[in-house]
Design an enzyme around this catalytic site. Structure first.
Site, PDB file in Angstrom:
ATOM      1  N   LYS A 123      -1.068 -19.151  36.467  1.00  0.00           N
ATOM      2  CA  LYS A 123      -1.008 -18.069  35.139  1.00  0.00           C
ATOM      3  C   LYS A 123       0.021 -18.404  33.671  1.00  0.00           C
ATOM      4  CE  LYS A 123      -2.210 -14.060  35.149  1.00  0.00           C
ATOM      5  NZ  LYS A 123      -2.645 -12.256  35.605  1.00  0.00           N
ATOM      6  N   LYS A 207     -19.643  -8.152  37.604  1.00  0.00           N
ATOM      7  CA  LYS A 207     -18.583  -7.379  39.032  1.00  0.00           C
ATOM      8  C   LYS A 207     -17.778  -5.935  38.239  1.00  0.00           C
ATOM      9  CE  LYS A 207     -16.552  -8.215  43.326  1.00  0.00           C
ATOM     10  NZ  LYS A 207     -15.490  -9.544  44.289  1.00  0.00           N
ATOM     11  N   LYS A 210     -11.874  -2.386  39.515  1.00  0.00           N
ATOM     12  CA  LYS A 210     -11.240  -1.675  38.627  1.00  0.00           C
ATOM     13  C   LYS A 210      -9.985  -2.380  36.954  1.00  0.00           C
ATOM     14  CE  LYS A 210      -9.392  -0.540  42.451  1.00  0.00           C
ATOM     15  NZ  LYS A 210     -10.068  -1.140  43.425  1.00  0.00           N
TER      16      LYS A 210
END
Length: 443
Positions: A123, A207, A210
């Site tokens: 990332k 999916k 959180k």
């Protein structure tokens, strides 16, 4: 160290307190794990991984609240602390010490390949930043802490999702390296993946997670649960138009709660063109049937945090009764030893005099056979209960000499109770006896 065929299968499950439990957690882990915990021949360990939570969460109030909510959730869903060992990771003092032992045998190259660490590096590189930006040592060392959680109790099976299998493989690698260096101490754990356990879609069809903000809280109040279910994304087909079950988040969630007949009923209703509002009402009612009794128990537990704390501390005592003698043995294995137990040959005569010893005897009063473990000063460290024959007493002594502190829990019924400090002293004495025997054999 392999377990004997008669020993129970040890299964260990960790739960990270980093948020409020949702329906996906219930269907994907809690419900299945609670059912498995009562299977015959299984010794189950469940722990709240609050050390792990610190890697991602730096809000102390959130850590505390989430730990409370998750403990209450598992207990409300039927986890029986009398049948399992249910504890908080941070209550087991030996865990960070074992983490360090494993750190010292784990190659950095192994940790470089950890999925979570690599994902953060990728990332950062994609954004043109320093590859190690926002990478803490905690994130990098996460697999070692997880390895300590597993290996401390020599778990045979660890239920995980497919994305966590790498961590079990790394724990096996750590165990093999330690065993090779210091002797056989750890069981090599295996990942347990149950593909029959459902993965729930969230409100938006992805999916339930959180991180996506698409969850349905497990113990939301009835009205809020109904409101959340009403917001599940569906297509634009009107009432009367046939609807596809394939790819329908609403249908998948219903299927995770319903039996085969109920699922077939909704499948037929889809084909007959049920309206989305009616389908959502059916889903709400089906979830409420299962969750409402659990919610009542959950609310009672949440209103009494002291009871949850009491349960966790009792679990910690059970876990520590296993971890502390084992850790004493591991300390001895790596060389962190009582200095008086490792004297050189010039002190052999003194060592022979000042070493622990077993004393066997028969009580005239009851005719039973007993033994004591005495320290170097002749003071009693361990007292047995009565045996019908001297052979039984001798076999128990032999097992203590062979397995040292690890045998104390197994032989608890044959021994008078001892506290944690006494347990440590007994383990050290047994290790000293083993050292003395090795020195004699090698001289």
């Amino acid at each position: 160290m392999a377990s004997s065929s008669s020993a129970p299968l040890r299964v260990l499950t960790g739960i990270t307190p980093s948020g409020t439990p949702h329906l996906g957690n219930y269907v994907g882990s809690i419900r299945h794990s609670v059912r498995q915990s009562v299977a015959p021949g299984v010794e189950s360990f469940f722990f709240l991984a609050d050390y792990h939570a610190l890697i991602k969460v730096q809000d102390p109030a959130l850590i505390q609240r989430s730990t409370l909510e998750i403990a209450a959730s598992w207990l409300a869903c039927g986890l029986d602390p009398e049948r399992v060992t249910f504890y908080r990771q941070s209550d087991i003092a030996a865990i960070p010490e074992l983490t360090w032992f494993l750190t010292c045998v784990t190659g950095k190259g192994v940790l470089n390949r950890a999925h979570a660490y690599k994902a953060q590096l990728d990332k950062n590189i994609a954004k043109g930043e320093d590859p190690d930006a926002d990478v803490t040592a905690g994130l990098f060392m996460y697999p070692v802490l997880m390895g300590a959680d597993i290996l401390m109790f020599n778990a045979h099976k660890v239920p995980v999702g497919r994305d966590q299998v790498q961590h079990i493989e790394m724990a096996r690698d750590m165990a093999q390296r330690f065993n090779h260096q210091y002797g056989e101490h750890f069981t090599l754990p295996e990942a347990e993946i149950d593909d029959a356990v459902a993965t729930l879609p969230g409100l938006d069809g992805r999916k339930m997670s959180k991180s996506y903000g698409n969850t349905i809280p497990l113990f939301a109040p009835r009205a809020y649960l109904q409101k959340q279910i009403a917001s599940i994304v569906t297509d634009s087909r009107a009432p009367g138009e046939p609807k596809e079950t394939e790819g329908s988040a609403l249908f998948q969630i219903y299927q995770a709660f319903a039996d085969a007949d109920e699922t077939e009923m909704l499948r037929k209703a889809y084909a007959d063109g049920i309206g989305w509002g009616d389908a959502k009402q059916l889903l709400f009612e089906r979830i409420e049937v299962e969750v409402a009794p659990l919610r009542k128990r959950y609310e009672a537990l949440m209103s009494d945090p002291a009871e949850i704390e009491r349960i966790l501390l009792i679990g910690a005592e059970k876990a520590s009764a296993l971890s502390q003698p084992f850790m004493t043995r591991l300390r001895h294995a790596v060389g962190l030893r009582n200095l008086a137990a490792g004297r050189d040959k010039g002190s052999a005569k003194a060592a022979k005099v000042a070493k622990p010893s077993f004393k066997q005897y028969r009580e005239r009063g009851d005719g039973l056979f007993y033994f004591k473990l005495l320290d170097a000063r002749g003071e009693t460290l361990l007292q047995s209960r009565g045996f019908a024959s001297p052979q039984e007493a001798g076999r128990t002594i032999a097992l203590l000499q062979a397995e040292r502190g690890a045998a104390l829990a197994t032989l608890a019924a044959q021994l008078e109770p001892i506290d944690t400090e006494q347990s440590r002293a007994v383990t050290e004495a047994l290790e000293a006896l083993a050292d003395a025997a090795t020195t004699t054999d090698g001289s």
